[in-house]
Design a protein around this motif. Structure first.
Motif, PDB file in Angstrom:
ATOM      1  N   GLY A   8     100.343 -57.964  21.671  1.00  0.00           N
ATOM      2  CA  GLY A   8     101.598 -58.068  22.404  1.00  0.00           C
ATOM      3  C   GLY A   8     102.731 -58.384  21.460  1.00  0.00           C
ATOM      4  N   LEU A   9     103.806 -58.935  22.013  1.00  0.00           N
ATOM      5  CA  LEU A   9     104.981 -59.300  21.235  1.00  0.00           C
ATOM      6  C   LEU A   9     104.772 -60.679  20.615  1.00  0.00           C
ATOM      7  N   LEU A  10     104.924 -60.764  19.306  1.00  0.00           N
ATOM      8  CA  LEU A  10     104.850 -62.056  18.637  1.00  0.00           C
ATOM      9  C   LEU A  10     106.163 -62.798  18.858  1.00  0.00           C
ATOM     10  N   GLU A  11     106.062 -64.060  19.246  1.00  0.00           N
ATOM     11  CA  GLU A  11     107.245 -64.797  19.688  1.00  0.00           C
ATOM     12  C   GLU A  11     108.229 -65.076  18.560  1.00  0.00           C
ATOM     13  N   HIS A  12     107.756 -65.561  17.425  1.00  0.00           N
ATOM     14  CA  HIS A  12     108.636 -66.060  16.368  1.00  0.00           C
ATOM     15  C   HIS A  12     108.541 -65.223  15.101  1.00  0.00           C
ATOM     16  N   THR A  13     109.611 -65.298  14.299  1.00  0.00           N
ATOM     17  CA  THR A  13     109.618 -64.690  12.978  1.00  0.00           C
ATOM     18  C   THR A  13     110.151 -65.695  11.968  1.00  0.00           C
ATOM     19  N   ASP A  14     109.754 -65.495  10.741  1.00  0.00           N
ATOM     20  CA  ASP A  14     110.345 -66.200   9.609  1.00  0.00           C
ATOM     21  C   ASP A  14     111.215 -65.178   8.905  1.00  0.00           C
ATOM     22  N   GLY A  15     112.514 -65.222   9.168  1.00  0.00           N
ATOM     23  CA  GLY A  15     113.367 -64.107   8.774  1.00  0.00           C
ATOM     24  C   GLY A  15     113.019 -62.920   9.635  1.00  0.00           C
ATOM     25  N   ILE A  16     112.477 -61.877   9.006  1.00  0.00           N
ATOM     26  CA  ILE A  16     112.034 -60.711   9.792  1.00  0.00           C
ATOM     27  C   ILE A  16     110.513 -60.610   9.845  1.00  0.00           C
ATOM     28  N   VAL A  17     109.824 -61.560   9.218  1.00  0.00           N
ATOM     29  CA  VAL A  17     108.365 -61.489   9.132  1.00  0.00           C
ATOM     30  C   VAL A  17     107.734 -62.160  10.354  1.00  0.00           C
ATOM     31  N   PRO A  18     106.958 -61.442  11.158  1.00  0.00           N
ATOM     32  CA  PRO A  18     106.327 -62.055  12.337  1.00  0.00           C
ATOM     33  C   PRO A  18     105.427 -63.216  11.941  1.00  0.00           C
ATOM     34  N   MET A  19     105.513 -64.295  12.725  1.00  0.00           N
ATOM     35  CA  MET A  19     104.699 -65.486  12.483  1.00  0.00           C
ATOM     36  C   MET A  19     103.494 -65.441  13.429  1.00  0.00           C
ATOM     37  N   HIS A  20     102.417 -64.832  12.962  1.00  0.00           N
ATOM     38  CA  HIS A  20     101.247 -64.652  13.810  1.00  0.00           C
ATOM     39  C   HIS A  20     100.695 -65.973  14.321  1.00  0.00           C
ATOM     40  N   GLU A  21     100.781 -67.005  13.508  1.00  0.00           N
ATOM     41  CA  GLU A  21     100.191 -68.285  13.897  1.00  0.00           C
ATOM     42  C   GLU A  21     100.877 -68.912  15.094  1.00  0.00           C
ATOM     43  N   ARG A  22     102.095 -68.449  15.448  1.00  0.00           N
ATOM     44  CA  ARG A  22     102.812 -69.005  16.602  1.00  0.00           C
ATOM     45  C   ARG A  22     102.456 -68.289  17.908  1.00  0.00           C
ATOM     46  N   GLY A  23     101.778 -67.164  17.824  1.00  0.00           N
ATOM     47  CA  GLY A  23     101.251 -66.523  19.020  1.00  0.00           C
ATOM     48  C   GLY A  23     102.269 -65.746  19.832  1.00  0.00           C
ATOM     49  N   TYR A  24     101.948 -65.607  21.130  1.00  0.00           N
ATOM     50  CA  TYR A  24     102.667 -64.722  22.038  1.00  0.00           C
ATOM     51  C   TYR A  24     103.062 -65.480  23.310  1.00  0.00           C
ATOM     52  N   ARG A  25     104.113 -64.991  23.969  1.00  0.00           N
ATOM     53  CA  ARG A  25     104.510 -65.542  25.267  1.00  0.00           C
ATOM     54  C   ARG A  25     104.594 -64.429  26.302  1.00  0.00           C
ATOM     55  N   VAL A  26     104.175 -64.752  27.515  1.00  0.00           N
ATOM     56  CA  VAL A  26     104.344 -63.818  28.624  1.00  0.00           C
ATOM     57  C   VAL A  26     105.824 -63.530  28.856  1.00  0.00           C
ATOM     58  N   GLU A  27     106.673 -64.556  28.752  1.00  0.00           N
ATOM     59  CA  GLU A  27     108.107 -64.358  28.993  1.00  0.00           C
ATOM     60  C   GLU A  27     108.664 -63.265  28.092  1.00  0.00           C
ATOM     61  N   ASP A  28     108.315 -63.285  26.809  1.00  0.00           N
ATOM     62  CA  ASP A  28     108.824 -62.280  25.877  1.00  0.00           C
ATOM     63  C   ASP A  28     108.226 -60.906  26.165  1.00  0.00           C
ATOM     64  N   THR A  29     106.922 -60.864  26.408  1.00  0.00           N
ATOM     65  CA  THR A  29     106.267 -59.576  26.638  1.00  0.00           C
ATOM     66  C   THR A  29     106.764 -58.932  27.925  1.00  0.00           C
ATOM     67  N   ALA A  30     107.000 -59.743  28.960  1.00  0.00           N
ATOM     68  CA  ALA A  30     107.558 -59.209  30.204  1.00  0.00           C
ATOM     69  C   ALA A  30     108.979 -58.691  29.993  1.00  0.00           C
ATOM     70  N   TYR A  31     109.736 -59.418  29.187  1.00  0.00           N
ATOM     71  CA  TYR A  31     111.088 -58.969  28.837  1.00  0.00           C
ATOM     72  C   TYR A  31     110.999 -57.649  28.079  1.00  0.00           C
ATOM     73  N   GLY A  32     110.031 -57.540  27.187  1.00  0.00           N
ATOM     74  CA  GLY A  32     109.831 -56.288  26.469  1.00  0.00           C
ATOM     75  C   GLY A  32     109.523 -55.132  27.405  1.00  0.00           C
ATOM     76  N   LEU A  33     108.681 -55.370  28.408  1.00  0.00           N
ATOM     77  CA  LEU A  33     108.374 -54.329  29.389  1.00  0.00           C
ATOM     78  C   LEU A  33     109.638 -53.910  30.133  1.00  0.00           C
ATOM     79  N   THR A  34     110.457 -54.878  30.501  1.00  0.00           N
ATOM     80  CA  THR A  34     111.723 -54.576  31.172  1.00  0.00           C
ATOM     81  C   THR A  34     112.593 -53.668  30.325  1.00  0.00           C
ATOM     82  N   ILE A  35     112.763 -54.031  29.057  1.00  0.00           N
ATOM     83  CA  ILE A  35     113.673 -53.295  28.187  1.00  0.00           C
ATOM     84  C   ILE A  35     113.151 -51.884  27.914  1.00  0.00           C
ATOM     85  N   VAL A  36     111.851 -51.744  27.652  1.00  0.00           N
ATOM     86  CA  VAL A  36     111.292 -50.421  27.377  1.00  0.00           C
ATOM     87  C   VAL A  36     111.437 -49.513  28.598  1.00  0.00           C
ATOM     88  N   CYS A  37     111.172 -50.059  29.779  1.00  0.00           N
ATOM     89  CA  CYS A  37     111.244 -49.235  30.990  1.00  0.00           C
ATOM     90  C   CYS A  37     112.679 -48.878  31.365  1.00  0.00           C
TER      91      CYS A  37
END
Length: 336
Positions: A8-37
């Motif tokens: 899914g969508l990784l919540e945080h970045t360090d600059g532009i680098v995704p921070m995998h250790e911080r994981g994912y949020r439903v809020e962000d992924t749902a927002y992503g679905l909204t924007i793509v659709c």
């Protein structure tokens, strides 16, 4: 696409680098679905993202329709299902996918997931507002959807009436985050329920909010810590999601009322991202394609996380629609 992996969508970045250790949020992924659709004629890569985001939401939804929010990179959920903002954002994303999903399979699965979640209610105004925005999308393609109509009616009650005080007509004593989503939800609820008084309440709230978040001809939005009556302005750190909510609400107000003056608010939101803001700093990074996480007194944060990048894309989508509509009107106008 850079901040999405196989899950899914990784919540945080360090600059532009995704921070995998911080994981994912439903809020962000749902927002992503909204924007793509909301993207017209999405290319294949975006359809793939929509499928991935929908699958993530399906895994987050409990049997009773509620939603977890935070998934660790270890693939373990860090919270329990609830009807907080994750539930509201999920219903917003699912409702948008029902109405605008790029393929039939996405639309069908999203409707089933929406129907399950729409049976529930939240005590939180923001969660109900997000859910209401999903419900109005469902009603745009299924006008007789009883669950969506009931959800709108409950949302109006949870959000409450605007206060009688003209200095502070907001239904809460303090502004917090994505505030314009509250006003937008009231506007669409009034329209879909056929209650002009509710529509007027929402427009009144939005007009007051837009005026309060405009300073010296540019947006100066509510900071991350919120804003209460009498507090000094400008405030920092300002978050892109506040601007995105305002752009959506102004575009909605124009569509509901036919009053194109509301589109001035959309223009202010686009300009905020391009640098017409309190720090005179662009929040859109044209080199990376990302949106910076916060506007600070001396400029902008270096990180470009999921929510901020999605908010930036959302505002530019609205700006593109306004530009296209203006061009169409100009072309249709009779020559002098």
């Amino acid at each position: 696409m850079r901040i999405t992996d196989r899950i899914g969508l990784l919540e945080h970045t360090d600059g532009i680098v995704p921070m995998h250790e911080r994981g994912y949020r439903v809020e962000d992924t749902a927002y992503g679905l909204t924007i793509v659709c909301r993207e017209p004629a999405p290319r294949d890569e975006l359809v793939t993202l929509a499928r991935r985001y929908l699958y993530f939401l399906a895994q987050a939804q409990a049997a009773d329709g509620s939603f977890r929010n935070h998934l660790g990179y270890d693939r373990h959920w860090k919270d329990v299902p609830a009807t907080a903002d994750s539930w509201g954002r999920a219903l917003q994303g699912l409702g948008t996918a029902v109405a605008r999903g790029p393929v039939a399979a996405i639309r069908g699965e999203s409707l089933a997931r929406f129907d399950s979640g729409a049976q529930l209610r939240s005590e939180w105004p923001h969660a109900m507002a997000f859910a209401a925005l999903g419900a109005t999308e469902v009603l745009s393609v299924i006008p007789g959807h009883a669950g969506a109509r009931r959800l709108l009616a409950v949302a109006v009650g949870i959000i409450g009436e605007p206060a009688g005080n003209p200095v502070w007509p907001w239904p809460e004593p303090r502004l917090s985050y994505a505030n314009a989503s509250i006003a937008e939800a009231v506007i669409v609820a009034g329209r879909d329920l056929g209650d002009d008084r509710v529509v007027r309440n929402g427009l009144r709230m939005l007009d007051w909010l837009l005026s309060g978040e405009t300073r010296c001809g540019h947006l100066s939005v509510v900071p991350a810590g919120g804003w209460g009556q009498g507090e000094s302005r400008p405030g920092f750190d300002q978050r892109p999601v506040e601007v995105a909510a305002l752009a959506d609400a102004c575009a909605r107000a124009a569509a509901v009322t036919g009053d194109t003056s509301w589109l001035t608010g959309v223009g202010l939101c686009v300009a905020w991202f391009l640098g017409d803001n309190d720090a005179r700093t662009p929040m859109l990074n044209e080199r990376t394609g990302g949106g910076h996480d916060s506007l600070e007194p001396s400029g902008r944060s270096r990180n470009q996380g999921a929510q901020s990048t999605l908010a930036m894309i959302s505002v530019l989508q609205q700006g593109r629609r306004v530009t296209a509509a203006q061009a169409a009107r100009a072309e249709a106008a009779p020559s002098a």
